[in-house]
Write an enzyme that holds these catalytic residues in place. Structure first.
Site, PDB file in Angstrom:
ATOM      1  CG  HIS A  65      -1.981   1.053   1.120  1.00 18.40           C
ATOM      2  ND1 HIS A  65      -1.733   2.362   1.466  1.00 18.40           N
ATOM      3  CD2 HIS A  65      -3.257   1.004   0.669  1.00 18.40           C
ATOM      4  CE1 HIS A  65      -2.833   3.074   1.238  1.00 18.40           C
ATOM      5  NE2 HIS A  65      -3.772   2.270   0.752  1.00 18.40           N
ATOM      6  CD  GLU A 117      -5.287   1.744  -3.291  1.00 19.20           C
ATOM      7  OE1 GLU A 117      -6.444   1.933  -2.936  1.00 19.20           O
ATOM      8  OE2 GLU A 117      -4.337   1.686  -2.504  1.00 19.20           O
TER       9      GLU A 117
HETATM   10  P1  PGA Z   1      -9.507   6.140   0.207  1.00 18.37           P
HETATM   11  O1  PGA Z   1      -8.266   5.163   0.368  1.00 18.37           O
HETATM   12  O2  PGA Z   1     -10.660   5.301  -0.335  1.00 18.37           O
HETATM   13  O3  PGA Z   1      -9.789   6.656   1.574  1.00 18.37           O
HETATM   14  O4  PGA Z   1      -9.113   7.209  -0.768  1.00 18.37           O
HETATM   15  C1  PGA Z   1      -8.033   4.132  -0.531  1.00 18.37           C
HETATM   16  C2  PGA Z   1      -6.864   3.291  -0.079  1.00 18.37           C
HETATM   17  O5  PGA Z   1      -5.940   3.824   0.545  1.00 18.37           O
HETATM   18  O6  PGA Z   1      -6.822   2.077  -0.335  1.00 18.37           O
END
Ligand code: PGA
Length: 253
Positions: free
Chosen positions: A96, A166
């Site tokens: 992440h 992401e």
């Molecule tokens: P968020 O975070 O939906 O709060 O933008 C997504 C993540 O960090 O996986």
């Protein structure tokens, strides 16, 4: 890759209490039971995993938010993939961006990934660029990140992994990436996977999108962005919002 859409809740450092964690997982489970088209995974903090796992009711799968690259020994503060499996989790997030921001390198992400696979967890590997430049240099960064994070695993493991695209700039932001851009980038992610594992294996890898997903944009991100599911941060611990989000995804098909 299943035809059901996957929604993974990344609880991050929430909630503050065990009682609240129990409430969130209970509500998530009740909602997930109504759904046919959505596979739900919840990733609470390590300490809450045993309370969130239910041997009787597996409607919601449980994952951790990371695992140690190490398997045992003198690594204070670490939690191994095997320990996570032993308390009933079946998934783990790996790489992440918040962990990468604390200093994790692609090499370390790749070791976490191997540890997860060795222990039998399904890893959800997060990748994404920090910024988008107009001339497209971010694609090269993304490619390198994917190759370095995934390059060490055996081809046969391509069927055991999930990728979460992401873009770092969308995480915690007000707005998600535009669905048309998500579509374009998820194709790019699959193309890089094809370079690593070959086209036939790559086509079967599920690619999720994460970053500012909410009940209002979730369906369009899946429909127009053509991703296999979502990785949801903030909204996954907001019970009203998460229930709406799950129902919105259910109603797409
Ligand atoms: P968020 O975070 O939906 O709060 O933008 C997504 C993540 O960090 O996986």
């Amino acid at each position: 890759m299943s035809t059901r859409k996957m929604v993974v809740g990344n609880w991050k450092l929430n909630p503050a209490t065990l009682a609240e964690a129990r409430r969130i997982i209970k509500r998530t489970r009740l909602t997930a039971k109504e759904l046919k088209n959505v596979e739900v995974v919840a990733c609470p903090p390590f300490v809450f995993i045993p309370a969130c796992v239910s041997k009787r009711d597996t409607t919601v799968a449980i994952g951790s938010q990371t695992v140690s690259p190490e398997t045992e020994g003198p690594h204070t503060g670490e939690v191994s993939a095997r320990q996570v499996v032993d308390v009933g989790a079946t998934y783990t997030i790996v790489g992440h961006s918040e962990e990468r921001q604390r200093g994790d390198t692609d090499e370390r992400v790749s070791r976490r990934l191997s540890a997860a696979l060795d222990a039998g967890l399904t890893p959800i590997i997060c990748v994404g660029e920090k910024v988008r430049d107009e001339n497209g240099a971010y694609l090269e960064t993304l490619k390198e990140q994917i190759k370095n994070s995934l390059g060490n695993i055996a081809k046969k493991h391509s069927r055991d992994i999930i990728i979460a695209y992401e873009p770092v700039w969308a995480i915690g932001a007000k707005d998600a990436m535009q669905p048309a851009d998500i579509y374009e980038t998820s194709i790019f992610v699959k193309k890089v996977c094809a370079d690593i594992f070959g086209p036939e294996s790559a086509i079967k890898i599920s690619v999720l999108y994460g970053g500012a997903v909410n009940p209002l944009n979730a369906a369009d991100i899946i429909k127009t962005g053509k991703v296999d599911g979502l990785l949801v941060g903030r909204e996954s611990v907001n019970m009203v919002g998460f229930v709406e989000l799950l129902r919105a995804v259910e109603d797409i098909i």
